[in-house]
Design a protein around this motif. Structure first.
Motif, short mmCIF file in Angstrom:
data_model
loop_
_atom_site.label_atom_id
_atom_site.label_comp_id
_atom_site.label_asym_id
_atom_site.label_seq_id
_atom_site.Cartn_x
_atom_site.Cartn_y
_atom_site.Cartn_z
N ILE A 196 0.61 -1.02 0.00
CA ILE A 196 -0.25 0.05 0.20
C ILE A 196 0.71 1.30 0.08
O ILE A 196 1.61 1.43 0.97
N PRO A 197 0.74 2.01 -1.25
CA PRO A 197 1.79 3.12 -1.22
C PRO A 197 1.13 4.41 -0.61
O PRO A 197 1.14 5.56 -1.32
N GLY A 204 -2.87 -3.91 -8.19
CA GLY A 204 -3.46 -2.67 -7.54
C GLY A 204 -4.19 -2.56 -5.84
O GLY A 204 -4.19 -3.68 -5.41
N TRP A 205 -4.33 -1.69 -5.46
CA TRP A 205 -4.92 -1.58 -4.17
C TRP A 205 -6.07 -0.61 -4.15
O TRP A 205 -5.95 0.60 -4.61
N GLY A 215 -14.41 4.66 -4.38
CA GLY A 215 -13.45 4.70 -3.74
C GLY A 215 -11.98 4.94 -4.51
O GLY A 215 -12.10 4.94 -5.67
N MET A 216 -11.08 4.81 -3.74
CA MET A 216 -9.52 5.10 -4.43
C MET A 216 -8.94 4.27 -5.07
O MET A 216 -8.72 3.14 -3.93
N LEU A 217 -8.42 3.90 -6.18
CA LEU A 217 -7.61 3.01 -6.58
C LEU A 217 -6.11 3.46 -7.06
O LEU A 217 -6.07 4.32 -7.51
N ASN A 218 -5.23 2.61 -6.45
CA ASN A 218 -3.95 2.90 -6.80
C ASN A 218 -3.27 1.74 -7.58
O ASN A 218 -3.31 0.52 -6.91
N ALA A 219 -2.77 2.01 -8.84
CA ALA A 219 -2.66 0.67 -9.89
C ALA A 219 -1.45 0.16 -9.38
O ALA A 219 -1.18 -0.80 -9.68
N GLN A 220 -0.38 0.91 -8.64
CA GLN A 220 0.91 0.23 -8.37
C GLN A 220 0.86 -0.53 -6.93
O GLN A 220 2.02 -1.47 -6.80
#
Ligand SMILES: Cc1cc2nc3c(=O)[nH]c(=O)nc-3n(C[C@H](O)[C@H](O)[C@H](O)COP(=O)(O)OP(=O)(O)OC[C@H]3O[C@@H](n4cnc5c(N)ncnc54)[C@H](O)[C@@H]3O)c2cc1C
Length: 429
Positions: free
Chosen positions: A81-82, A131-132, A179-184
């Protein structure tokens, strides 16, 4: 009784211990040795620091009290999780200025750094950079997520907001609100990552000692003397990376609150359920204070977890609670059985920031990742190595050490805070 002897011996039932390939034990420290740097703690922080120091040409010895990955690094949920648990970019730069800006970039890139490092060193840790996703648990929390996403996107993070229909598709559930998606982001087998890093350390020349609890760190003839069992290491520099698991420096140990976090793994679920629940296999943890979080492992198990207020009949109550959570979000799972239950300490700091300290000349420490250390601790290791190498502008916000008064009592109070958090999480909208 030593601190190490009092740790919960719950690792035997860890899923990761069960499914990961056997790992050859590294002998304890014996005799006297001279090295450039002594690293204390065989979790991600210590291992990454040792690896990067050895690659930079330093002679390094790493001392682990029990086994590589014994702490949070071998027991966690494996969510990469970044972002931090309790601070957005603006708050970080406001508090730490230029260093804060560098730290924001470090956090932003930490997931990619982890996946790249594992690939570079050929570490098989069942890595899935899928992703997270952080879904909002109420419609009102969607605006909190939007603000967070805007803030991280503004500093270059690969974040995007998903509305409810898109979020529902990603989750395979209508329980959340987008919600928020972070692809890394993504997930890993945490113990295989720790062990893989230890092997990479050894290939780079690090001497790795297990079953070597450090009992004292003293200054002798201009060097640090680090004692563990019958052995002693003499180094110019010491990096202490003992996380929430205490370690030989009492003041440092009392600067974090070690909270017990429980993890549960279901028995492998059917292919049909794996296609319906989190069908694209993202790691997810929602916006609650008392998080709902789930991820698939490589064998079709859902891995989840929670903290408990009252440490009585924990395993039965946990199963009931998490079965109910899963059924609320995914009614199709039906009757569920958990195959593994285990626990570990999360290092919580009063300000919810991870803490980095210059404790003395040539004595550094990192602790208190507040349940978000998988990606960040690995990145912090490179920065700590550069700090030892004399780099003046590393990306870590150093702070003074503040032991917490009445820290053991606070541990119980912090558990009690769950009552408040759960109440707050239930408030509408
Ligand atoms: C149950 C659980 C779930 C979590 N889930 C996530 C997640 O999904 N995502 C995320 O980002 N973070 C998660 N975390 C947090 C994450 O695991 C930690 O932040 C991270 O592993 C910290 O790494 P570390 O190297 O700093 O400390 P640790 O991994 O705790 O390592 C410290 C090591 O120091 C050793 N040690 C202690 N005292 C001594 C001594 N005297 N001598 C020698 N060695 C000593 C310990 O044995 C231990 O191995 C979770 C944590 C837990 C407990």
């Amino acid at each position: 009784m030593s601190i190490a002897a009092s740790w919960p011996d719950a690792k035997a039932s860890s899923l990761w211990e069960d499914v990961s390939p056997r790992y050859p034990f590294n002998d304890p420290l014996r005799g006297d040795h001279r090295v450039d740097v002594v690293v204390i703690g065989g979790g991600y922080t210590g291992l990454s620091t040792a690896l990067h120091l050895a690659q930079a040409g330093y002679s390094v010895a790493l001392l682990e009290a029990r086994e590589i990955g014994w702490g949070g690094s071998g027991r966690n949920n494996g969510q990469v999780i970044p972002v931090l648990a309790g601070a957005e970019p603006e708050a970080i730069t406001q508090r730490f200025g230029d260093t804060g800006a560098r730290f924001v970039a470090l956090v932003r890139d930490s997931a990619q750094f982890l996946f790249d490092l594992a690939a570079e060193h050929g570490i098989d840790c069942e890595a899935e950079q899928a992703g997270w996703f952080q879904p909002a648990h109420t419609p009102a929390h969607l605006s909190v997520s939007e603000a967070r996403c805007t803030a991280w996107a503004a500093v270059g993070a690969p974040c995007e907001m998903l509305d409810k229909p898109a979020g529902d598709r990603l989750l395979g559930s209508g329980f959340w609100h987008g919600g928020m998606l972070n692809a890394q982001g993504g997930h890993i087998n945490p113990l295989m990552l720790a062990r893989g890093l230890a092997e990479a350390c050894k290939r780079a020349g690090v001497q790795v000692f297990e079953d070597s609890p450090v009992s004292s760190i003293t200054r002798e003839n201009g060097r640090w003397a680090v004692s563990a069992g019958t052995g002693r290491l003499h180094g110019e520099t010491v990096v202490q990376a003992t996380g929430a698991y205490g370690g030989p420096n009492g003041r440092l140990a009392r600067s974090v609150v070690p909270l017990t976090a429980w993890q549960l793994a279901t028995e492998p679920l059917s292919d049909a359920l794996q296609r319906e629940i989190l069908p694209a296999r993202q790691a997810m943890s929602d916006t609650r204070n008392d998080l709902y979080y789930f991820r698939w492992d490589a064998r079709g198990r859902l891995i989840t977890g929670a903290a408990m207020m009252v440490p009585v009949s924990v395993t039965n109550r946990l199963q009931t609670m998490l079965r109910a959570r899963l059924l609320r979000a995914y009614p199709q799972v039906g009757p569920l059985r958990f195959s593994h239950i285990w626990s570990g300490y999360v290092g919580v700091t009063p300000d919810h920031f991870p803490h980095f300290h210059r404790l003395d000349t040539g004595y550094f420490a990192a602790t208190g990742f507040n349940g978000r250390g998988v990606a960040l601790a690995v990145s912090a290791g490179l920065e700590l190595a550069q700090l030892v190498g004399g780099e003046p502008d590393v990306a870590l916000p150093f702070s003074d050490l503040h032991p917490i008064p009445m820290q053991p009592a606070l541990r119980r109070v912090a558990r009690g805070a769950l009552v408040y958090y759960r109440w707050k999480d239930r408030q509408k909208p």
